[in-house]
Design an enzyme around this catalytic site. Structure first.
Site, short mmCIF file in Angstrom:
data_model
loop_
_atom_site.label_atom_id
_atom_site.label_comp_id
_atom_site.label_asym_id
_atom_site.label_seq_id
_atom_site.Cartn_x
_atom_site.Cartn_y
_atom_site.Cartn_z
N GLU A 342 0.80 -1.37 -0.36
CA GLU A 342 -0.15 0.08 0.14
C GLU A 342 0.78 1.39 0.04
O GLU A 342 0.74 2.60 -0.07
CB GLU A 342 -1.47 -0.07 0.84
N HIS A 363 5.30 -26.90 0.09
CA HIS A 363 5.18 -28.30 -0.55
C HIS A 363 4.27 -27.41 -1.68
O HIS A 363 3.61 -28.28 -1.97
CB HIS A 363 4.24 -29.10 0.35
N LYS A 479 -12.91 2.31 -3.35
CA LYS A 479 -13.58 3.33 -3.05
C LYS A 479 -14.59 3.73 -3.32
O LYS A 479 -16.50 4.03 -3.52
CB LYS A 479 -13.63 3.81 -1.39
O1 PA5 Z 1 -3.31 2.58 5.42
C1 PA5 Z 1 -4.19 2.64 5.27
O2 PA5 Z 1 -4.71 4.24 4.99
C2 PA5 Z 1 -6.07 2.50 4.91
O3 PA5 Z 1 -5.05 1.29 4.72
C3 PA5 Z 1 -7.09 2.54 6.18
O4 PA5 Z 1 -6.67 2.01 7.80
C4 PA5 Z 1 -8.12 1.41 5.93
O5 PA5 Z 1 -9.01 1.77 4.23
C5 PA5 Z 1 -9.56 1.86 6.70
O6 PA5 Z 1 -9.79 3.06 6.24
P1 PA5 Z 1 -10.43 4.01 7.73
O7 PA5 Z 1 -10.13 3.75 8.69
O8 PA5 Z 1 -11.40 5.36 7.57
O9 PA5 Z 1 -11.48 3.01 7.37
#
Ligand code: PA5
Length: 510
Positions: A342, A363, A479
């Protein structure tokens, strides 16, 4: 029948108490303030072993010291920039660097408050449900799994250290998983922590709506006493709801993104609920912060780790298999699967992280690591010392030929070390360079060190690649598409445009 001494010893080991349960019970009873002494720090020091990747002898150089040293000035400069809050680190106007200094800023009083709030709720409930996704889920879930019994929820409350059962929802929208979890909650007094920084994430919001309804059915007007909300301090639907309904709430700091937030209340409240000593967890972060604050390249494992991964990527390694020998620790490799892609997967750059449990995966895709396309970097997250020992019993017939292990006094822990040592050697010789992170034990101090090391490394990685590692526009893209396709008010036009462009595609369905 007469038992040999070795057999008696083995039987004793099987009937000995499970050390994971003992740890849970003692952490449950002694939740308080904690500072490590020198010998504890020494015994629980995280190590980075680069033998099979930075190696100039034997089977050819993969990354040389000279290459690392040539890159070092650039890495050091990025490290200094990050510490000064410079560079491409903003989300909107906010520099997303609060996680860097957080270990030194958290006060023992705050940790005591979090623990006390968790204790108050824990005393009233049988089951705790944490709702969230991505950074609002993975770090917490990984740490709970890493430090508790595999079948935590099936243990007695006493064995759990007088803590409630723990469930996670909102991390997917699988109705069967959801329904099965609701079945597990039937007839139990439940408490919820709904975690969402934005307060608008669909998966979490749906889960919260359902759980809230359930609580209202069970508890009527008192439902709010069983709900905790962890969200932005001022903005978002969840903050508004928490204000209106008077839920106990915690704040996700503005300057810390989801995947860097496990040390904020996002992680701390749930960890305290599981009876994990959060003072010890913070001490682990603080320890690694000290080790990675300096700007001497070879003394700073975050700089070295980031440089090694960067050079591996330059040399064509596009997949990082992160393999562990512990099912508990496996969950942490899933946290890494989020943290790195990410943060790194921007503008055509990035390494795909593939969490793997060894032996199981040896395996399966082990064949690929040994002998497939040479685009793999392997990182072992080795648990050095398991909580328990399991003996391998002797057998008078020895038809399976295993008595050599028993006779040499070898147990399963010995074999479990080899499922890292064997592949590390074989894969290196097959052309897959690898490094090992030695996680000394399953304790909060060790896990805290690892998290901070990885956070600092991935921040450097983004800077080396020339992009901002603290935002995730790719996640926002899905999203938006989901909102539009769901017909969310205000997004109808986008929804129609997406539907039309899908309709215009030539279909190939066979
Ligand atoms: O690292 C990040 O910012 C994302 O993975 C968020 O944690 C994830 O999209 C969840 O977002 P939120 O806490 O706004 O629901």
């Amino acid at each position: 029948m007469n038992n040999t001494r070795a057999e008696e010893q083995q039987m004793l080991e099987i009937s000995a108490p499970n050390n994971t349960i003992l740890r849970q019970q003692s952490a449950g009873q002694h939740p308080g303030r904690w500072e490590p002494d020198e010998s504890f720090v020494r015994d629980n020091r995280l190590e980075l072993d680069l033998t099979y990747i930075v190696n100039e002898s034997g089977h050819g150089v993969f990354i040389s010291r000279a290459e690392l040293e040539a890159l070092a000035p650039q890495v050091i400069e990025h490290h200094r920039q990050l510490k000064r809050g410079e560079g491409d680190c903003r989300d909107g106007k906010v520099p997303m660097l609060g996680w860097q200094s957080l270990p030194d800023e958290i006060t023992p009083e705050h940790l005591d408050d979090v623990r006390a709030a968790a204790d108050r709720l824990a005393d009233k409930i049988d089951a705790f449900v944490s709702l969230g996704i991505g950074g609002s889920y993975l770090g917490l879930a990984a740490t709970v799994k890493a430090l508790t019994h595999t079948y935590y929820n099936q243990l007695s409350r006493t064995q759990r250290g007088d803590r409630p059962e723990i469930y996670f929802l909102g991390q997917n929208t699988d109705p069967d998983y959801f329904r099965d979890t609701l079945d597990m909650l039937q007839g139990k007094r439940i408490g919820i922590n709904v975690i969402s920084k934005s307060g608008t994430t669909t998966e979490t919001a749906i889960a919260f709506r359902i759980l809230r309804r359930l609580l209202e059915e069970y508890e009527g007007e008192r439902a709010g006493e069983f709900i905790v909300a962890t969200t932005d301090k001022a903005r978002g639907a969840l903050r508004t709801l928490a204000g209106q309904k008077g839920y106990r709430s915690f704040v996700v700091p503005d300057d810390i993104g989801g995947r860097f937030s496990v040390l904020t209340d996002v992680g701390l409240f749930g960890l305290a609920m599981a009876g994990i000593n959060i003072h010890e967890f913070v001490a682990g972060f603080r320890q690694m912060k000290q080790r990675t604050d300096g700007d001497t390249f070879w003394s700073n494992p975050a700089m070295v780790h980031a440089a090694v991964r960067y050079l591996a990527h330059q040399k064509g390694k596009k997949v990082e298999v992160v393999a562990t020998n512990s099912l508990a620790v496996y969950e942490i490799t899933r946290w890494m699967e989020q943290l790195f892609p990410e943060s790194e997967g921007h503008h055509g750059y990035g390494m795909w992280v593939s969490p793997s449990m060894y032996s199981e995966k040896l395996h399966a895709n082990g064949q690929m690591v040994q002998d497939g396309e040479r685009n793999i970097l392997e990182t072992f997250l080795r648990l050095v010392e398991s909580d328990n020992t399991v003996a391998i019993p002797g057998d008078p017939d020895d038809l399976d030929g295993l008595n050599y292990l028993t006779d040499a006094g070898r147990d399963m822990n010995f074999v479990n070390r080899l499922v890292i040592d064997g592949p590390a050697y074989a894969h290196f010789n097959g052309g897959t360079p690898n490094m090992t992170i030695n996680l000394p034990r399953r304790n909060a101090f060790a896990v805290g060190q690892l998290y901070y090391l990885m956070e600092r490394s991935v921040a450097l990685s983004g800077y080396l690649a020339g992009h901002n590692p603290f935002i995730q526009p790719g996640v926002e893209a899905y999203k938006k598409a989901m909102f539009a396709l769901a017909g969310k008010p205000g997004r109808e036009q986008d929804g129609r445009a997406i539907a039309e462009s899908i309709d215009a595609l030539e279909r190939t369905i066979i």
